[in-house]
Scaffold this active site. Sequence first.
Site, short mmCIF file in Angstrom:
data_model
loop_
_atom_site.label_atom_id
_atom_site.label_comp_id
_atom_site.label_asym_id
_atom_site.label_seq_id
_atom_site.Cartn_x
_atom_site.Cartn_y
_atom_site.Cartn_z
N THR A 35 37.07 58.78 31.08
CA THR A 35 36.86 60.50 31.76
C THR A 35 37.39 61.06 32.82
O THR A 35 38.50 61.51 33.52
CB THR A 35 35.95 61.41 30.94
OG1 THR A 35 36.04 61.18 29.80
CG2 THR A 35 36.65 62.55 30.87
N SER A 81 35.88 54.55 26.78
CA SER A 81 34.23 53.16 26.81
C SER A 81 34.11 52.94 26.12
O SER A 81 33.54 52.16 25.19
CB SER A 81 32.88 53.90 27.50
OG SER A 81 32.45 55.05 27.20
N THR A 114 31.66 57.25 30.05
CA THR A 114 30.34 58.45 29.76
C THR A 114 29.64 57.55 28.51
O THR A 114 28.69 57.76 28.62
CB THR A 114 29.52 59.54 30.47
OG1 THR A 114 30.56 60.54 29.09
CG2 THR A 114 30.76 60.20 32.07
N ASP A 115 30.59 57.55 28.04
CA ASP A 115 30.02 57.17 26.44
C ASP A 115 29.53 55.96 26.08
O ASP A 115 27.71 55.69 24.85
CB ASP A 115 30.98 57.32 25.10
CG ASP A 115 31.93 58.56 25.25
OD1 ASP A 115 31.36 59.87 25.56
OD2 ASP A 115 32.99 59.04 24.14
#
Length: 352
Positions: A35, A81, A114-115
């Site tokens: 993101t 990710s 971030t995932d």
Amino acid sequence: MRKILLTLLLSASLGVSFADNANKPTVEILATGGTIAGTASSQTSTIYKAGSLTAEQLIASVNGLSDLANIQYAQVYNKDSGDITLSDWLHLASEVQKAADNPKINAIVITHGTDTMEETAYFLDLVIKTNKPIILVGAMRPATSMSSDGPLNLYNAVAVAIDKQSSSRGVLVAMNEKIFDSRNVTKTNTTEAEAFQQPNGGTIGNVNMGKVSYQSIATRANTNSTPFSVNQESKLPDVEIIYEYAGVNPQMLDHILDTKGLKGLVIAGVGDGNIPSYEKDFLIKARKKGIVIVRSSRVGSGAVSYDYNNLDTTYDLIAADNLNPQKARILLMLSLMKTNNIKQIQTNFSTY
Ligand code: SIN
């Protein structure tokens, strides 16, 4: 004199890099997508494409980075990710190790979605051999959104990377003005900027507009102190995760055992890593097939007690300590590259 000052101010506000300055540390930024590099059609849209901006565009969007450090960069890949594969991890690890071995580079920053950031961070923490700071950073709002958190997060990550106290701490995550260690950090919110926590012990530090302060250190062995390493040709064994809940259909579990090449399982058990008693036959069958099983928990904090309900001694299982299931999977994969010995792997879970 006025002209020089004006040029300097203009260049700084446009984010233009100056030539390398020998008095500043050099930071390599490895961009992987997420993101932080995402773009949307409007400032408030929640629909966007992660991994759209290039490393160059991302770096150019952050004023003041070149005041902190000489910045070099490389685009390793540019992905959401959630799409990262095991071979992407191996590729990234080799790029990180190359940068870490380069005497001209003082620290490494990895921009990342971030995932699955916590997984990449822990994987690198176990396999990279260096004392140099390695910091992962991302954003919860895309680059085009109102109040995007990416630019400040990246600025702060570079500040953490060049801070003298950041060496020999293993791989760190810098998000939303907080510094986390890769073993303990986890994503705990789907959309808020404050999306990361260390459920077993707060944060290890803070970074406020580039000012870094540490409160504690990561205590588990990492980087130089682990026996794990990989290269681009490594084969990471297939380890899958099973999530427990009331009323699991054991037939569904049996299908997992038909997975070709399956070497290990992590069970995200209920409570203290508990496994329903009606899964007894499944555990026996899996172990007979040589599949190594680690008990973690779906709870989100706290450790799994060794031999809870006699599960480990009865079925020859391993307790994950306080590693969450997705990180227990990584430690099990790396352990299985070295041994199938249950006792040794149990020791690994108390050590790393
Ligand atoms: C991703 O993980 O690539 C998308 C979500 C994010 O970066 O926050």
